[in-house]
Write a protein that holds these residues in place. Structure first.
Motif, short mmCIF file in Angstrom:
data_model
loop_
_atom_site.label_atom_id
_atom_site.label_comp_id
_atom_site.label_asym_id
_atom_site.label_seq_id
_atom_site.Cartn_x
_atom_site.Cartn_y
_atom_site.Cartn_z
N TRP A 70 -10.34 -10.28 -6.98
CA TRP A 70 -9.23 -11.17 -6.66
C TRP A 70 -8.56 -10.74 -5.38
O TRP A 70 -8.34 -9.57 -5.14
N GLU A 71 -8.19 -11.71 -4.54
CA GLU A 71 -7.46 -11.40 -3.32
C GLU A 71 -6.01 -11.08 -3.70
O GLU A 71 -5.34 -11.89 -4.31
N VAL A 72 -5.54 -9.89 -3.35
CA VAL A 72 -4.18 -9.50 -3.72
C VAL A 72 -3.24 -9.47 -2.53
O VAL A 72 -2.02 -9.54 -2.71
N ALA A 73 -3.77 -9.38 -1.31
CA ALA A 73 -2.91 -9.36 -0.13
C ALA A 73 -3.71 -9.69 1.12
O ALA A 73 -4.88 -9.35 1.22
N THR A 74 -3.04 -10.33 2.07
CA THR A 74 -3.59 -10.57 3.39
C THR A 74 -2.56 -10.07 4.40
O THR A 74 -1.40 -10.46 4.34
N VAL A 75 -3.00 -9.21 5.31
CA VAL A 75 -2.12 -8.67 6.34
C VAL A 75 -2.59 -9.25 7.67
O VAL A 75 -3.74 -9.10 8.05
N THR A 76 -1.68 -9.92 8.38
CA THR A 76 -2.01 -10.56 9.65
C THR A 76 -1.15 -9.94 10.74
O THR A 76 0.04 -9.71 10.55
N VAL A 77 -1.76 -9.69 11.89
CA VAL A 77 -1.02 -9.17 13.04
C VAL A 77 -1.64 -9.74 14.31
O VAL A 77 -2.86 -9.86 14.41
N GLY A 78 -0.80 -10.09 15.26
CA GLY A 78 -1.27 -10.54 16.57
C GLY A 78 -1.22 -9.39 17.55
O GLY A 78 -0.58 -8.36 17.30
N ASN A 79 -1.88 -9.54 18.68
CA ASN A 79 -1.92 -8.48 19.69
C ASN A 79 -0.53 -8.10 20.19
O ASN A 79 -0.26 -6.95 20.47
N HIS A 80 0.35 -9.06 20.35
CA HIS A 80 1.67 -8.81 20.93
C HIS A 80 2.79 -8.97 19.91
O HIS A 80 3.94 -9.11 20.29
N SER A 81 2.45 -8.93 18.66
CA SER A 81 3.44 -9.10 17.61
C SER A 81 4.10 -7.76 17.29
O SER A 81 3.46 -6.71 17.35
N GLY A 82 5.35 -7.79 16.90
CA GLY A 82 6.04 -6.58 16.48
C GLY A 82 6.06 -6.42 14.97
O GLY A 82 6.69 -5.51 14.46
N TYR A 83 5.38 -7.34 14.28
CA TYR A 83 5.41 -7.34 12.82
C TYR A 83 4.02 -7.56 12.23
O TYR A 83 3.20 -8.27 12.81
N PHE A 84 3.81 -6.97 11.08
CA PHE A 84 2.70 -7.35 10.21
C PHE A 84 3.25 -8.43 9.29
O PHE A 84 4.36 -8.30 8.80
N VAL A 140 1.13 -0.64 3.01
CA VAL A 140 0.35 -0.02 1.93
C VAL A 140 1.11 -0.11 0.61
O VAL A 140 0.54 -0.46 -0.43
N ASP A 141 2.41 0.18 0.64
CA ASP A 141 3.22 0.11 -0.58
C ASP A 141 3.22 -1.29 -1.17
O ASP A 141 3.12 -1.47 -2.39
N LEU A 142 3.33 -2.32 -0.32
CA LEU A 142 3.31 -3.71 -0.81
C LEU A 142 1.95 -4.06 -1.44
O LEU A 142 1.91 -4.70 -2.49
N ILE A 143 0.87 -3.63 -0.80
CA ILE A 143 -0.47 -3.92 -1.35
C ILE A 143 -0.65 -3.23 -2.69
O ILE A 143 -1.11 -3.84 -3.65
N LEU A 144 -0.28 -1.97 -2.77
CA LEU A 144 -0.44 -1.24 -4.03
C LEU A 144 0.41 -1.84 -5.14
O LEU A 144 -0.02 -1.90 -6.31
N ALA A 145 1.60 -2.31 -4.82
CA ALA A 145 2.46 -2.93 -5.82
C ALA A 145 1.90 -4.26 -6.31
O ALA A 145 2.16 -4.67 -7.44
N ALA A 146 1.10 -4.93 -5.47
CA ALA A 146 0.53 -6.24 -5.85
C ALA A 146 -0.73 -6.11 -6.67
O ALA A 146 -1.18 -7.10 -7.28
N LEU A 147 -1.35 -4.92 -6.70
CA LEU A 147 -2.59 -4.75 -7.47
C LEU A 147 -2.32 -4.92 -8.96
O LEU A 147 -1.28 -4.47 -9.46
#
Length: 78
Positions: free
Chosen positions: A29-43, A66-73
């Motif tokens: 199951w997909e539990v998290a997606t982390v997106t970041v752009g080249n010039h972004s200051g945020y994940f 990492v904490d958010l992903i682990l909490a979503a598992l």
């Protein structure tokens, strides 16, 4: 848990504008997606299994991602 990294390469020139890291549970199951752009200051952390939805995380705090992903598992039963 498994991880997959995707790079988005729009247009005819080989360049990456955006990356996605997708975290999967042991059951696939997909539990998290982390997106970041080249010039972004945020994940941007999308958590489809948690009511929080999408959370911005400062790029200076990758441990928070990492904490958010682990909490979503899903919790393993004994």
């Amino acid at each position: 848990m498994g991880l997959r990294l995707y790079g988005d390469r729009p247009g005819p020139f080989p360049r990456s504008d955006r990356f996605e890291l997708v975290a999967h549970s042991r059951g696939g199951w997909e539990v998290a997606t982390v997106t970041v752009g080249n010039h972004s200051g945020y994940f941007m952390v999308s958590l489809p299994t948690v009511a929080v939805g999408c959370q911005p995380v400062n790029v200076d705090q990758p441990h928070a991602v990492v904490d958010l992903i682990l909490a979503a598992l899903p919790k393993e039963t004994a």
